[in-house]
Design a protein around this motif. Structure first.
Motif, PDB file in Angstrom:
ATOM      1  N   THR A  27      -9.378   6.173  -2.518  1.00 11.79           N
ATOM      2  CA  THR A  27      -8.235   5.447  -1.969  1.00 11.79           C
ATOM      3  C   THR A  27      -7.408   6.349  -1.066  1.00 11.79           C
ATOM      4  OG1 THR A  27      -8.152   4.028  -3.915  1.00 11.79           O
ATOM      5  CG2 THR A  27      -6.180   4.105  -2.551  1.00 11.79           C
ATOM      6  N   LYS A  31      -6.735   5.989   3.024  1.00 10.91           N
ATOM      7  CA  LYS A  31      -5.393   5.993   3.608  1.00 10.91           C
ATOM      8  C   LYS A  31      -5.260   7.064   4.682  1.00 10.91           C
ATOM      9  CE  LYS A  31      -2.766   3.950  -0.142  1.00 10.91           C
ATOM     10  NZ  LYS A  31      -1.620   4.076  -1.052  1.00 10.91           N
ATOM     11  N   GLN A  35      -6.322   3.023   9.786  1.00 12.13           N
ATOM     12  CA  GLN A  35      -6.636   1.636   9.461  1.00 12.13           C
ATOM     13  C   GLN A  35      -7.984   1.170  10.002  1.00 12.13           C
ATOM     14  OE1 GLN A  35      -3.536  -1.065  10.507  1.00 12.13           O
ATOM     15  NE2 GLN A  35      -4.405  -2.740   9.347  1.00 12.13           N
ATOM     16  N   GLN A  67     -10.228  -3.043  -6.762  1.00 10.57           N
ATOM     17  CA  GLN A  67      -9.165  -2.147  -7.209  1.00 10.57           C
ATOM     18  C   GLN A  67      -8.787  -1.158  -6.109  1.00 10.57           C
ATOM     19  OE1 GLN A  67     -10.917  -0.359 -10.656  1.00 10.57           O
ATOM     20  NE2 GLN A  67     -10.458  -2.094 -11.988  1.00 10.57           N
ATOM     21  N   HIS A  70      -6.921  -2.978  -3.302  1.00 14.28           N
ATOM     22  CA  HIS A  70      -5.555  -3.304  -3.731  1.00 14.28           C
ATOM     23  C   HIS A  70      -4.641  -2.073  -3.590  1.00 14.28           C
ATOM     24  CE1 HIS A  70      -2.289  -5.121  -5.945  1.00 14.28           C
ATOM     25  NE2 HIS A  70      -2.253  -4.035  -6.721  1.00 14.28           N
ATOM     26  N   GLU A  71      -5.103  -0.931  -4.055  1.00 16.95           N
ATOM     27  CA  GLU A  71      -4.305   0.287  -3.960  1.00 16.95           C
ATOM     28  C   GLU A  71      -4.166   0.762  -2.508  1.00 16.95           C
ATOM     29  OE1 GLU A  71      -2.409   1.945  -6.207  1.00 16.95           O
ATOM     30  OE2 GLU A  71      -2.871   0.172  -7.416  1.00 16.95           O
ATOM     31  N   TYR A  72      -5.200   0.571  -1.722  1.00 16.04           N
ATOM     32  CA  TYR A  72      -5.164   0.963  -0.315  1.00 16.04           C
ATOM     33  C   TYR A  72      -4.090   0.189   0.441  1.00 16.04           C
ATOM     34  CZ  TYR A  72      -6.468   1.152   4.596  1.00 16.04           C
ATOM     35  OH  TYR A  72      -6.432   1.276   5.956  1.00 16.04           O
ATOM     36  N   ARG A  73      -3.944  -1.082   0.111  1.00 20.35           N
ATOM     37  CA  ARG A  73      -2.998  -1.943   0.847  1.00 20.35           C
ATOM     38  C   ARG A  73      -1.548  -1.737   0.444  1.00 20.35           C
ATOM     39  NH1 ARG A  73      -6.615  -7.448   0.862  1.00 20.35           N
ATOM     40  NH2 ARG A  73      -7.992  -6.800   2.548  1.00 20.35           N
ATOM     41  N   LYS A  74      -1.303  -0.989  -0.621  1.00 14.52           N
ATOM     42  CA  LYS A  74       0.087  -0.745  -1.045  1.00 14.52           C
ATOM     43  C   LYS A  74       0.835   0.081  -0.049  1.00 14.52           C
ATOM     44  CE  LYS A  74       0.051  -1.145  -5.999  1.00 14.52           C
ATOM     45  NZ  LYS A  74       0.298  -0.437  -7.236  1.00 14.52           N
TER      46      LYS A  74
END
Length: 74
Positions: A27, A31, A35, A67, A70-74
């Motif tokens: 993750t 980041k 992108q 999972q 989800h964490e990447y998009r935070k």
């Protein structure tokens, strides 16, 4: 790298901790990529998961990928 020991302890808990560490590492790498490149990696990984023949393996792969996304998009 030939001198590095990547062995895993023979317990389920230690393996689970190592997998969680790898998810977090991936993750953070996504980041750091930016992108556009991270999106390409995610899309290619989703395509790979769709080609898996073993349903249990595909489900685990998709769950893990979800999972990470989800964490990447935070």
């Amino acid at each position: 790298m030939s001198n590095v020991d990547f062995s895993t302890e023979p317990t389920i808990e230690s393996l689970a901790n190592e997998v969680a560490c790898l998810k977090a590492t991936l993750t953070f790498m996504l980041k750091a990529m930016g992108q556009a490149d991270a999106g390409k990696v995610i899309i290619n990984t989703q395509k790979f998961a769709a080609q898996l023949e073993d349903p249990a393996q595909a489900e685990a792969f998709n769950r893990t990928l979800s999972q990470i996304i989800h964490e990447y998009r935070k």
